[in-house]
Design an enzyme around this catalytic site. Sequence first.
Site, PDB file in Angstrom:
ATOM      1  N   GLY A  18       0.900  -1.195   0.078  1.00 34.04           N
ATOM      2  CA  GLY A  18       0.008   0.019  -0.129  1.00 34.04           C
ATOM      3  C   GLY A  18       1.000   1.158   0.038  1.00 34.04           C
ATOM      4  O   GLY A  18       1.835   1.172  -0.741  1.00 34.04           O
ATOM      5  N   GLY A  21       4.285   0.234   2.316  1.00 29.96           N
ATOM      6  CA  GLY A  21       5.107  -0.752   1.682  1.00 29.96           C
ATOM      7  C   GLY A  21       5.529  -0.500   0.379  1.00 29.96           C
ATOM      8  O   GLY A  21       6.731  -0.601   0.007  1.00 29.96           O
ATOM      9  N   LYS A 202       5.652   6.047  20.276  1.00 26.34           N
ATOM     10  CA  LYS A 202       4.813   6.313  19.257  1.00 26.34           C
ATOM     11  C   LYS A 202       3.170   6.148  19.543  1.00 26.34           C
ATOM     12  O   LYS A 202       2.375   6.858  19.238  1.00 26.34           O
ATOM     13  CB  LYS A 202       4.924   5.390  18.118  1.00 26.34           C
ATOM     14  CG  LYS A 202       4.343   5.774  16.739  1.00 26.34           C
ATOM     15  CD  LYS A 202       4.856   5.240  15.439  1.00 26.34           C
ATOM     16  CE  LYS A 202       4.417   5.976  14.259  1.00 26.34           C
ATOM     17  NZ  LYS A 202       4.500   5.318  13.078  1.00 26.34           N
ATOM     18  N   ASN A 210      -4.923   9.213  16.876  1.00 22.10           N
ATOM     19  CA  ASN A 210      -5.720   8.456  15.988  1.00 22.10           C
ATOM     20  C   ASN A 210      -6.976   8.132  16.725  1.00 22.10           C
ATOM     21  O   ASN A 210      -7.907   7.944  15.925  1.00 22.10           O
ATOM     22  CB  ASN A 210      -4.942   7.099  15.732  1.00 22.10           C
ATOM     23  CG  ASN A 210      -3.888   7.177  14.558  1.00 22.10           C
ATOM     24  OD1 ASN A 210      -4.119   7.160  13.785  1.00 22.10           O
ATOM     25  ND2 ASN A 210      -2.578   7.131  15.176  1.00 22.10           N
TER      26      ASN A 210
END
Lengths: 322, 322
Positions: A18, A21, A202, A210
Amino acid sequence: MPTLQLPAQPVIAIVGVGAVGGYYGAKLIRAGHDVHLLLRSDYQAVRAGGIRVQSEIEQGFSIPPDQLKIYRDPGDLPKPDLVLIALKATGNGAYESLIGPMLKDDTILLTIQNGLGNEDQLADLFGEERVVGGMAFVCIHRTAPGVIHHIDHGFVKVGDYIRPGRPSAQPVPRVEQIADLFRSSGVRCDVLDDLRRGRWEKLVWNIPFNGLGAVLDLATDRLLSTDAGMTLVRQLMQEAIAIAAAEGVSLPADTIERQVTHTATMGAYLSSMQVDRRAGRALEIEAILGEPLRRAQLLNIATPALATIYQMARLIDPAASM
Amino acid sequence: MPTLQLPAQPVIAIVGVGAVGGYYGAKLIRAGHDVHLLLRSDYQAVRAGGIRVQSEIEQGFSIPPDQLKIYRDPGDLPKPDLVLIALKATGNGAYESLIGPMLKDDTILLTIQNGLGNEDQLADLFGEERVVGGMAFVCIHRTAPGVIHHIDHGFVKVGDYIRPGRPSAQPVPRVEQIADLFRSSGVRCDVLDDLRRGRWEKLVWNIPFNGLGAVLDLATDRLLSTDAGMTLVRQLMQEAIAIAAAEGVSLPADTIERQVTHTATMGAYLSSMQVDRRAGRALEIEAILGEPLRRAQLLNIATPALATIYQMARLIDPAASM
């Protein structure tokens, strides 16, 4: 147990082509590495059109189809020395069928997926001696099959996998080898002494931005624009830090203020989960919210805001009504 | 302390002539009661056009301007025997300036506003002996000044005010008098033995469906359509029930299942707070979420979901960015 190492010219497979990657894959190919791409839904389009990287901060480039080695069936690839895994974490149920058929005894697995628990799942399936973890700090979207729109950043951090509860590892040569692969293709790559610390740092960002970003459909600037938003962001960060501490990862006292201050410089940034929500795609809820919550419950850490946001994210997950 | 009573033909003032105040006011006027309306932003429009009630379940009707007694200044009204308060709870800061100038020694105050704490604020300002509480179970919107769109229901429950922590009162004659006023104008009205129980029963519904409805912009059917939604709704109801219990109000064991089952029959119902959010209006956050949360904190009751939803509601409150 002898540590697996990479050969000098490794055969590299990429699973999950995607945005992430495709971006790192294209860079590795451009640098002359032996890269093999496993595709599913985008196979025909990439076979025909190759990969194109458009960037707002660096020179764009393309890899034409005749320079790509692409496959639909994982059994067709040459057995790789290194598998770079960049699936969305919602697709981890396919680990066994996608990765299993391509392994040889000494294949190393590098996951650069979001969230917590990916390395554990790979270790359970394929053996922990194979597993290296990484994080991609990159703002990037796949706008069409094989077409990648790169907005900002791009560096990677990699570190050796350590089972939860075990002492930190020292960096091992294979991790340095992987970092050199990225560096040789023009990507900054840091080696982490402690992958878990990197993951949790992270997550301290990912959980509020998120989680709230997707649930409320609000960009980072809006989340930070009111007292209530700041209170929630700080509370979720505090809860993440508490889980990390219970896992033996002690984050610095100024982590929250540094992250809030840094995020305030980012403008109206849409987290990946907010982008996925808007696009009607499955959200990486379990990797980013669910797995940290389950660790908190195991360790008896109170995470009231995380528990609530987790249920709300499941409630609005486009995949829930698919 | 002698209990204040109403005379046989009370002078009634209505403060807050929006959907709820306009609807019950118009019904009282139609029934021949002596009703005086205090208006602010809608004064000119109602002076010109009167009040019109459109209904999906009963006969519509209008009160023409020449049958209305309307005022802009609370000092201009004849001193009322009863003040019916139907302000949005976000406007309670104006209690003193709107109600203070119209009071005589024995004026009774009836609040039929949403949420918790309205009676307490009135008692603090004007004396608890004056205060009666009520709840309007009505689905209604003000579509323009003086124009009321009535969708469903309409009954009222009233009960005498009791300070938190005091034992329940028995219904007193004035509460029966007020109930008769509503009944005489065609509105079903129940008398509550225990106003606090009535308030908490309504909050058990309002906290999840107004809170989640506004924060996620989802109607009741969507909130109940997934496991995650049901989990959150039940948890918020459980938290409300726990606060009520700590305040001495014990709700029946099947409260949650009855409310969930009833709500499932309502279809895609938008709570008032969700409607306010869509219209860009201030949300009744403090009355419905904030005050219950503060009671929980005083009483040391854990309400993790309520605390999180409260901050999220503040974060998306249109009034926060006004």
